[in-house]
Design an enzyme around this catalytic site. Structure first.
Site, PDB file in Angstrom:
ATOM      1  N   HIS A  53      -9.686  47.988   6.463  1.00  0.00           N
ATOM      2  CA  HIS A  53     -10.267  46.669   6.220  1.00  0.00           C
ATOM      3  C   HIS A  53     -11.207  46.319   7.368  1.00  0.00           C
ATOM      4  O   HIS A  53     -11.264  47.039   8.372  1.00  0.00           O
ATOM      5  CB  HIS A  53      -9.162  45.616   6.076  1.00  0.00           C
ATOM      6  CG  HIS A  53      -8.247  45.519   7.260  1.00  0.00           C
ATOM      7  ND1 HIS A  53      -8.606  44.942   8.452  1.00  0.00           N
ATOM      8  CD2 HIS A  53      -6.981  45.957   7.452  1.00  0.00           C
ATOM      9  CE1 HIS A  53      -7.608  45.007   9.301  1.00  0.00           C
ATOM     10  NE2 HIS A  53      -6.605  45.646   8.725  1.00  0.00           N
TER      11      HIS A  53
HETATM   12  P1  TYD Z   1      -2.495  44.529   7.834  1.00  0.00           P
HETATM   13  O1  TYD Z   1      -3.298  43.774   8.849  1.00  0.00           O
HETATM   14  O2  TYD Z   1      -3.130  44.772   6.507  1.00  0.00           O
HETATM   15  O3  TYD Z   1      -1.982  45.910   8.428  1.00  0.00           O
HETATM   16  P2  TYD Z   1      -2.744  47.202   9.003  1.00  0.00           P
HETATM   17  O4  TYD Z   1      -4.178  46.855   9.181  1.00  0.00           O
HETATM   18  O5  TYD Z   1      -2.047  47.485  10.275  1.00  0.00           O
HETATM   19  O6  TYD Z   1      -2.544  48.306   8.037  1.00  0.00           O
HETATM   20  O7  TYD Z   1      -1.116  43.759   7.657  1.00  0.00           O
HETATM   21  C1  TYD Z   1      -0.052  44.321   6.921  1.00  0.00           C
HETATM   22  C2  TYD Z   1       0.805  43.197   6.362  1.00  0.00           C
HETATM   23  O8  TYD Z   1       1.367  42.407   7.427  1.00  0.00           O
HETATM   24  C3  TYD Z   1       0.015  42.233   5.483  1.00  0.00           C
HETATM   25  O9  TYD Z   1       0.777  41.972   4.335  1.00  0.00           O
HETATM   26  C4  TYD Z   1      -0.105  40.977   6.285  1.00  0.00           C
HETATM   27  C5  TYD Z   1       1.033  41.037   7.290  1.00  0.00           C
HETATM   28  N1  TYD Z   1       0.642  40.502   8.616  1.00  0.00           N
HETATM   29  C6  TYD Z   1       1.062  39.222   8.972  1.00  0.00           C
HETATM   30  O10 TYD Z   1       1.754  38.525   8.227  1.00  0.00           O
HETATM   31  N2  TYD Z   1       0.685  38.731  10.202  1.00  0.00           N
HETATM   32  C7  TYD Z   1      -0.092  39.456  11.051  1.00  0.00           C
HETATM   33  O11 TYD Z   1      -0.415  38.968  12.180  1.00  0.00           O
HETATM   34  C8  TYD Z   1      -0.537  40.766  10.654  1.00  0.00           C
HETATM   35  C9  TYD Z   1      -1.393  41.608  11.555  1.00  0.00           C
HETATM   36  C10 TYD Z   1      -0.140  41.238   9.433  1.00  0.00           C
END
Ligand code: TYD
Length: 135
Positions: A53
């Site tokens: 993303h």
């Molecule tokens: P995401 O940022 O998509 O993970 P990555 O980029 O590491 O693969 O986040 C994964 C899940 O965690 C998503 O459902 C949202 C949740 N999340 C939170 O609730 N708070 C946060 O600060 C972060 C970073 C993620």
């Protein structure tokens, strides 16, 4: 418009000690933003990929607090792969950069210092939409 070349490795202090090392990160001194949130990724299964993303406004400093992994940066035109494997190095990721994290070593910990609180509206999770916004 930010490019992958605006994402920099920031080398932080390492206080060396025979009993172990310590690295300190302070707002406004070691990171060019105010830290509003800290989170860390761990127990990433071998072969898995995280990220996938971009962010509209969020800035992040990403640190391999333990072990190693690669960060694939993409601004829609250029790609760069940055390997992180030193706890005193941080990768600054600026807004508008698609990122993927892969090649996690066993037991690695990805520490993220972020400039904003969590906000799903700040994410661009669709690559085609990301490319459209970069044009
Ligand atoms: P995401 O940022 O998509 O993970 P990555 O980029 O590491 O693969 O986040 C994964 C899940 O965690 C998503 O459902 C949202 C949740 N999340 C939170 O609730 N708070 C946060 O600060 C972060 C970073 C993620």
């Amino acid at each position: 418009m930010n490019t992958v070349y605006d994402c920099l490795i920031i080398e932080m202090d390492k206080h060396h000690n025979a009993l172990g090392n310590i690295t300190v990160v302070e707002n406004g001194k070691d990171v060019p933003f105010n830290i509003q949130r800290v989170y860390y990724l761990y127990d990433v299964p071998g072969g898995e990929e995280r990220g996938g993303h971009a962010h509209k406004a969020l800035r992040q400093l990403i640190v391999a607090a333990s072990g190693s992994f690669d960060v694939v940066l993409d601004d829609g035109k250029n790609k760069r792969i940055v390997s992180l494997n030193r706890p005193y190095n941080g990768l600054l990721i600026v807004p508008g950069i698609w990122r993927e994290l892969n090649n996690f070593s066993s037991g690695s910990v990805c520490l993220v210092l972020a400039s904003e609180k969590y906000d799903e509206k700040d994410y661009i999770r669709d690559y085609q939409e990301f490319l459209k916004e970069k044009k």
